[in-house]
Design an enzyme around this catalytic site. Structure first.
Site, PDB file in Angstrom:
ATOM      1  CG  ASP A 155       1.405 -90.717  45.515  1.00  0.00           C
ATOM      2  OD1 ASP A 155       2.008 -91.412  44.657  1.00  0.00           O
ATOM      3  OD2 ASP A 155       0.383 -91.066  46.041  1.00  0.00           O
TER       4      ASP A 155
ATOM      5  CG  HIS B 249       3.683 -98.345  48.896  1.00  0.00           C
ATOM      6  ND1 HIS B 249       2.429 -99.022  48.710  1.00  0.00           N
ATOM      7  CD2 HIS B 249       3.781 -97.404  47.881  1.00  0.00           C
ATOM      8  CE1 HIS B 249       2.176 -98.536  47.524  1.00  0.00           C
ATOM      9  NE2 HIS B 249       2.685 -97.736  46.947  1.00  0.00           N
TER      10      HIS B 249
END
Lengths: 438, 438
Positions: free
Chosen positions: B249, B346
Site C-alpha cells: 500500500d 482499485h
C-alpha cells in the site's frame, strides 16, 4: 551493572532449557545456541527485554544489525512452551476463546492439534505463509519471524466442557477476590487462552488471524487485548523495561540462573497432575493505571510509593550511589531515622522476604487503548505472571499488596484470568495432548 | 527494484526541503545531511518506511546498527512541519482537541506556543525529559528520540472559536458526504489536531501525555486513535508497507523527486491564505476493513479487486515478470481479451489518469483495537493523506472510489477529519503564529 552484560550467565537449570532464540539462518548452529542461551538469561535478568537487544548485549561483535529483529526465531517444541522464558517482545496479543456449545473433548483436541501445527509453522517462517494458503491474508509477507511465540493455556471452564474435571489441577482453583478488584467478567477467564508475542505488530496480527480462522466453528473469541513494550533499539543499551508510570519494572524477577528458578516457575516432572509436567500457571490481569492521578503526584512521593528512584530504579535504601542492581535493604533508615523504604512502599510489600518467599516471573505488556468515557486514559499493564503454583506465587503477593501497598490507590484490576499452560510439545505432539488424549 | 536503493535520488524540490532525519550525534553534520536527504527520498519512494530502514538502504556501510532506531532525530523547524515527508514511523497517535468553552484566540495562541516548545524539546531529546519537570511521568526515560514527530493542524471549528472566520481557508470547506460514509461525529473533526509518530510506543505516549498536560484547562481531548506500521528491521530490506488486508500500500505515492511534488502537497508561498504558506491539508479517515469478509475472499479475487498481485504488489497488467515498480497499464488485456485491470479495480479507479491528475501523499497507520461487539475485528487503516488542496487531492479520488471501487464493499469509513496544517515554524515562532497573531 556488570551482570547485565555478562556472556557467562548460564542458561538456567539443565532441567529447564528455554526455547532457543536464534537469528538463523545466518549463524551456525553452535553460535546460535550460544547466543540463545545468553540472550535468554540476560533477557530475564533484565526482567525481560527484546531478544535482539539482549543478544546485542552479550556479543563482542559489532553492534547488532537492525535486520536481526526480523530473523529472531524461537523454537515451538521443548520441555516448556515458548513465551515464558523467551525475552519479552515488543508486541503482544492476549486472546481467550470459548469452545462452541456443541464442542467437547474431541473438538478441543482437534483444535489444539490445528493450532499447534499453525503455531509451529508461523514461528518458523511467518513471512512465507502463502496468501493462497487458506485463511492467511498475507499481512506478514516479507517479514521474518520477529521472535514470534504462541503459547496456549487452559482455563478452569474447559474441564467441565470436555468432561475432564477429574483431571483439573488444584492450582486452577479460582483466585480469591481482592478488595481492589473491579473485574469485568466479559474480559476475564475463558476456556482457552492464547498469548501471542513478536517484535512486529503485523506478525502478531497475522498469527492471530490464522489462529482465529483455524478455530473455525469449534471456538469463538471471548476477549482480546493488545499490548506493547519498547521497540528493539529504542534505548542505547539493554534496559529493564519501564511501565506507563515510568517506573523500571521487573528488576527483581526470578532469573533462570537462580538455583530455584525451575522450582518456582515450572511444574516438575512427577508433579500433579502428570499432564502438567513442564507446565506453568499464568495469572493474567488487566491492571488500569490512574495515570492522571499518578502524573499529578510529585516525583519524590512517586518514589516513596514504589521504594525506588524513578530515574534508574535504584532502591531508596541504597543512597545516592546505588544502582538498579543494588539489593533492597528493608531495614535501612534515612538521615532522620525513618525507614528509607516506607512501610507501605511497593517494593517492601511485594518483597519475597515479606511473603514467605513467594515469587513469580512477571512478563507483562503495557496497553493504552485511548480515552475512556470519563476522559481518562484507558491505559495500564497487561500483567502476565508465571509460576509453578499461584498459591506460592501471585496469590500471597497480591493479598499483601491488596491490603497494604501504597501503589494500589493508583491501580484498578479490571480483568483476570488463570490458565494452566501445559509443558512444551514433543515432536509429533500437540500442546495439551497429554490431557486431551491422556 | 533498483530505484528503491539508489543513494542518488535527490531529496526533493529545493523549495520543499524535508525536515532532516539524523542519527546524531554520532555522525558528522555533512554525513548527517546526506543520509537525511536520501532517507527522506527513499522513504517516500517506498510510500513510507521507517527512517532507520530507509537509511540502511542508502548506505554503503555495514548493516545499520539496531541502536540507530533510537537515535533517529527529526527537525521541528523548517519550511514545512515534520511528519509529512518524514519516513513513516512504527507507531502513531492521532488526537483531536477542542478548545475549552471559555477559551478564545489568546488561549489558543498560548497553547500553540506551549505545544510548540514542548514538541521541539521532545523531538530533540525525549528520553532526557526529567521526571521532575512537571507533567512528564518519565516513561520515555533512557530512550532516544526514535524519530519522534509532532504535527499540529487546525479544524474548521477553530476559526469561529477564535474569531478568525475571515481567515479560514476555502480548502477547509466540509468534505462532501460519500455513500460509504458511516461517520461517528464523536470521533470526527475537532478544533485542533495532533499527529504524533515515533518508532517506539512509549515515546509516542510520553509525547501525548506531555501535550495533554500542556493543554491544561485550555483544551480537552475530543478523540484519540493509535496505529502502527512494521517494526524497523522486521523485513530484510526496505519494503513498501502492507496494510491489514495484506496488500502492498503506497506504491504510487507522489515522490519528493517528482517535479510537481511540492505543488501537489504544499501550499506555495504567495498562495491563499498567506498564513498557510508551506502548509498542507490533512484528510484523516478511520477506515475499518471487513477483514473476515476479505480473508474469506479467494486470493485471485482479492487481486482482481485491487489490480495488483498480493505477493509483490506488481500490477496485473504486467504479466508474470512485472514487479511492484512496473507501471500500471490500464489498456492491457489478458489472454482472453478482457482488461487485465478490471473496470472496478482499485488501482484503476484511484489512478491519477482517471481523476484529472488528482494526487495526495498517503501516510497511514494500521489499527487493530480488538473485537467489536459483533465479534468482528475493529481493525483497518488510520488513513492520513496530505495535499495542497483537498479539491485536487482526496475529494475527486474518493468521489470516484465511492461510486465504482470494488474494494469499497470491504471498507467502512467510520470517522473523518480535515485539518489545515500550517507551514513549519521559523526560529522563535510557534506553529500557527502567522494565523493566531497575524
Amino acid at each position: 551493572m556488570p551482570k547485565k552484560a555478562q556472556p557467562s550467565v548460564p542458561s538456567g537449570p539443565a532441567s529447564a532449557p528455554a526455547p532457543a532464540t536464534s537469528t538463523a539462518p545466518a549463524l551456525s548452529r553452535r553460535r546460535l545456541l550460544g547466543a540463545a542461551s545468553a540472550a535468554g538469561a540476560t533477557g530475564l535478568a533484565l526482567g525481560g527485554t527484546t531478544g535482539a537487544l539482549a543478544h546485542a548485549a552479550t556479543s563482542d561483535a559489532p553492534p547488532t544489525a537492525l535486520s536481526s529483529v526480523g530473523t529472531g526465531r524461537v523454537a515451538f517444541r521443548g520441555t516448556h512452551q515458548c513465551g515464558i522464558t523467551t525475552p519479552l517482545q515488543a508486541h503482544g496479543r492476549l486472546v481467550a476463546f470459548d469452545l462452541a456449545p456443541t464442542a467437547g473433548r474431541a473438538e478441543a483436541a482437534a483444535l489444539l492439534r490445528r493450532w499447534s501445527d499453525a503455531a509451529e509453522r508461523l514461528m518458523d517462517a511467518v513471512g512465507t505463509d502463502s496468501p493462497a494458503d487458506g485463511p492467511a491474508s498475507g499481512i506478514a509477507l516479507d517479514a521474518g519471524p520477529c521472535s514470534l511465540t504462541v503459547t496456549f493455556g487452559f482455563g478452569r471452564s474447559l474441564f467441565a466442557r470436555t468432561g475432564l474435571t477429574d483431571r483439573m489441577p488444584d492450582a486452577l482453583r479460582p483466585l480469591p477476590r481482592f478488595t481492589a478488584d473491579a473485574l469485568d467478567p466479559d474480559r476475564s477467564d475463558g476456556d482457552l487462552w492464547v498469548q501471542i508475542g513478536a517484535d512486529d505488530p503485523l506478525v502478531t496480527l497475522h498469527a492471530l488471524r490464522v489462529l482465529r480462522a483455524e478455530a473455525g466453528e469449534a471456538a469463538r473469541p471471548r476477549w482480546e487485548m493488545a499490548g506493547f513494550n519498547r521497540t528493539p533499539g529504542a534505548t542505547a543499551r539493554p534496559m529493564t523495561p519501564r511501565n506507563l508510570m515510568g517506573q523500571v519494572d521487573g528488576t527483581n524477577n526470578p532469573r533462570p540462573a537462580d538455583d530455584d528458578f525451575a522450582d518456582r516457575i515450572f511444574v516438575p516432572r512427577g508433579g500433579e497432575p502428570d499432564w502438567m509436567a513442564g507446565g506453568s500457571y499464568a495469572v493474567v490481569r488487566r491492571i488500569r493505571m490512574l495515570l492522571d492521578d499518578w502524573d499529578g503526584t510529585p516525583l519524590q512521593e512517586q518514589e516513596q510509593v514504589i521504594g525506588r528512584r524513578k530515574s534508574d530504579g535504584a532502591p531508596l535504601s541504597g543512597g545516592p550511589d546505588a544502582s538498579e542492581d543494588t539489593a533492597v535493604d528493608l531495614e535501612a533508615r534515612d538521615s532522620s531515622g525513618r525507614p528509607a523504604i516506607a512501610a507501605d512502599a511497593h517494593v517492601r510489600v511485594a518483597a519475597p522476604e515479606t511473603n514467605g518467599g513467594a515469587a513469580m516471573l512477571r512478563r507483562p505488556f503495557s496497553y493504552h487503548d485511548g480515552l475512556r468515557e470519563d476522559g481518562a486514559p484507558d491505559a495500564g499493564l497487561l500483567f502476565v505472571a508465571w509460576q509453578a503454583d499461584p498459591l506460592t506465587g501471585f496469590v500471597p503477593v497480591q493479598r499483601k499488596l491488596d491490603s497494604g501497598d501504597a501503589l494500589s490507590r493508583f491501580l484498578r484490576h479490571e480483568a483476570s484470568g488463570l490458565f494452566a499452560v501445559p509443558g512444551g510439545p514433543a515432536t509429533g505432539e500437540y500442546v495439551g495432548q497429554r490431557l486431551l488424549e491422556g
